[in-house]
Design an enzyme around this catalytic site. Sequence first.
Site, mmCIF file in Angstrom:
data_model
loop_
_atom_site.group_PDB
_atom_site.id
_atom_site.type_symbol
_atom_site.label_atom_id
_atom_site.label_comp_id
_atom_site.label_asym_id
_atom_site.label_seq_id
_atom_site.Cartn_x
_atom_site.Cartn_y
_atom_site.Cartn_z
ATOM 1 N N PHE A 234 3.319 6.315 0.002
ATOM 2 C CA PHE A 234 4.289 6.235 1.107
ATOM 3 C C PHE A 234 3.722 6.794 2.414
ATOM 4 C CE2 PHE A 234 6.991 6.917 -2.772
ATOM 5 C CZ PHE A 234 7.328 5.579 -2.927
ATOM 6 N N GLU A 707 6.457 -1.974 4.753
ATOM 7 C CA GLU A 707 7.272 -0.971 5.431
ATOM 8 C C GLU A 707 8.565 -1.501 6.030
ATOM 9 O OE1 GLU A 707 4.297 2.139 7.185
ATOM 10 O OE2 GLU A 707 3.274 0.225 6.997
HETATM 11 MO MO1 MOS Z 1 2.114 3.672 5.464
HETATM 12 S S1 MOS Z 1 3.171 5.249 6.277
HETATM 13 O O1 MOS Z 1 0.988 3.331 6.678
HETATM 14 O O2 MOS Z 1 1.419 4.311 4.058
#
Ligand code: MOS
Length: 748
Positions: A234, A707
């Site tokens: 993450f 994301e």
């Molecule tokens: Mo994402 S926050 O670029 O792993």
Amino acid sequence: MSTSVIGAPIQRIDGSLKVTGTAKYALDNPLDNVAWGVPVASTVGNARIVNIDTAVSERMPGVLTIIHHGNTDQLFRPAGQLEQSSRAGEVRPPFEDDNVYYYGQYVALVVANTFEQAQDAAAKVKVDYDKHPNIVAIGDATPPQGPPRIHYARGKADDAFDGAAVKIDETYVLPVETHNPMEMHATIAKWEGDKVILYESSQGVVNHQHVLSEMLGIPLDQVQVLSPFCGSGFGGKLFPWPHSLLAAMGARRVHRPVKVQVSRALMFTAVGHRPLTQQRMRIGATQEGKLVSVQHDVLQPTSMVDTYVEACTGVTTMLYSCENLTANQTLIPMNIGTPTPMRGPGIVPGLYPLESAMDELAVKLNMDPLELRLKNYAEQDESFTPNRPFSSKHLRECYQIGAEKFGWSKRTPQVGSMKQGDEILGWGMATATWHAGRGSATVRVRLNADGTARATCATQDIGTGTYTIFAQVVSEKTGIPIDKIDVVLGDTSLPDGPTSGGSTVTATVLPAVAAATNGAIDRVIAAAQTMKTGLFKRAGAGDDPPKLAMSAGRIHIADQPPESGIPFQEVLAHHRLAALEAESRTAPDPATSHQFSAHSFGAQFVEVAWDPGIARLRVNRALTVIDAGRIINHRTGRNQILGAVVMGIGMAMFEETIYDPRNAKPLNNNFADYIVSTNADIPQLDCIFVEYPDLHLNEYGARGIGEIGLAGIASAVTMAVYHATGVRVRKLPVRIEELMAGQPMLTA
Ligand code: MOS
């Protein structure tokens, strides 16, 4: 050529390894003679170390060494941080001096034969501190001096706001959120002579290799980093954190491999977090709902030793059409660890105040929030002068499809008006967006004499499906079945590959996999053309050889069906070759990147149910419609979006790291007290892709999807909560106490 494999909902090729427990995560690697390193972490937030007493610990069973600032090897700061060519999570190496800047900072490392021995001895290391007051709240910090870290302006936002018919001026607060992947950070370091091998849980092995080389002060070719599997990150695993250096240093001292596992409690201190942001949003509009002024001002805490910027205002500058706009962001140093990107950095927290204020404006105008967004639709990216066209934008269609599928037209806007039995339903919607990036990658593809293929690259699969899309491209180009394609990733000894960050890996690697596969095919074709088989011979003596192609795993004359040709392995067998391989490096075209603004878009629709009798709030359903170009794998793609929505529900309703002002300790540094969404919190979720290939980005037209699913969810939930209860939550997460009280309890 069969193209059906691109887009198909193919199962992860590494799925069975994972569900059978065969996949080796960092600490799973069996190494002989391994020792354990357990860090001693500070129990204060702001102090100078006066003394470290290791006498008792050193005499404990199994203890091999104890390292601290008084006896540490020299480590260095990462050079790449200066040029932004590589990046460490924390710029300061462990044990640099006797200063403590945050609770949970490593002050010593105990290495022992077993984990239990190391843990026991670590608990007996006595550290005396000269303590200073902790700063863990904006109110306690010195007001920031000097110009803001981010400043953006177009038009005259101040004047336009003053003259606006309708105004919103509200402050929104997002708390610290902590990455809590299933697999905690961990390293095994093993030295072979003057070379160190690091088994890591990493989102970027190549960057990790560079940073460790810089910080250990040894050449790049003396560092190898492996992370073939990652139990998610993450963003927390984008950059190396100090424990990796501790493992390397410990292993060098004891001449044995050393394992260092970051405990769940230390996951809250020394490996980054999403910083708190306090965001003031001022919006002015006409009576008809046209935006005339937007002002976005952000205060963001960072650590005492770094200047991490959670860039919240960028999204505000491009999402809606508005002539007059200013944005400022200011940093405030505090006694907490260094923040780091967390899924959707900048944009996800930046969207919360923007989308919330848009909803507050819609209420004030008595206008449907979807209509308000359509009224201010940005046809071009207005953050550039002159405005820049989008590479591909189909947000209108996302709104439309989402509204239809969700049943938005049945919404009655009055607060509390949608009753269902004992419950009151609330509906909310928000815009989602994420920028589309592409970097460079090198991939090698090998076609083997046994009819299999192998693709290799030093990028890694952090759970998103990267292994699988590599195989899909090789299969699409060659017609070799997916189960005969081996994909090897997550090892710095392989051709250079990108960090798994910013939702960019898919767009980055697809062209390189395609080019390398084409290169390997070309070599097999060239080899076939020299075969004295009747199949591929020239029509007449002076004629060109026939044009050959590869499909269904066979080499054949291009305008004839694959069955007319021969399996490619026969070509290799003919020449007595084990394999033919090719390597390709691809990079984005800089001209295109300056010509277009490349972003993905989406629309979020959420229903909550509030039962005032028992004070229960639940998300009932969520629908996400995404415009992210072409989807390469509908199974893993859908999984990315739905997983992000689950995280978004957690962001809206549960997640918050709380610091104790007495010692700067994260009070809820465990899974019992830091609440994330679990099965019972997750309702019926759905996701729809509107698929318009974005060919400006790459030949597959794919943008990233890791994301964007999180973007907008939290504001859609709080809008739905307002619609159900009349309570406007401006500080996440939503608190039942506020709903029971019938009013928000905002404290910055
Ligand atoms: Mo994402 S926050 O670029 O792993």
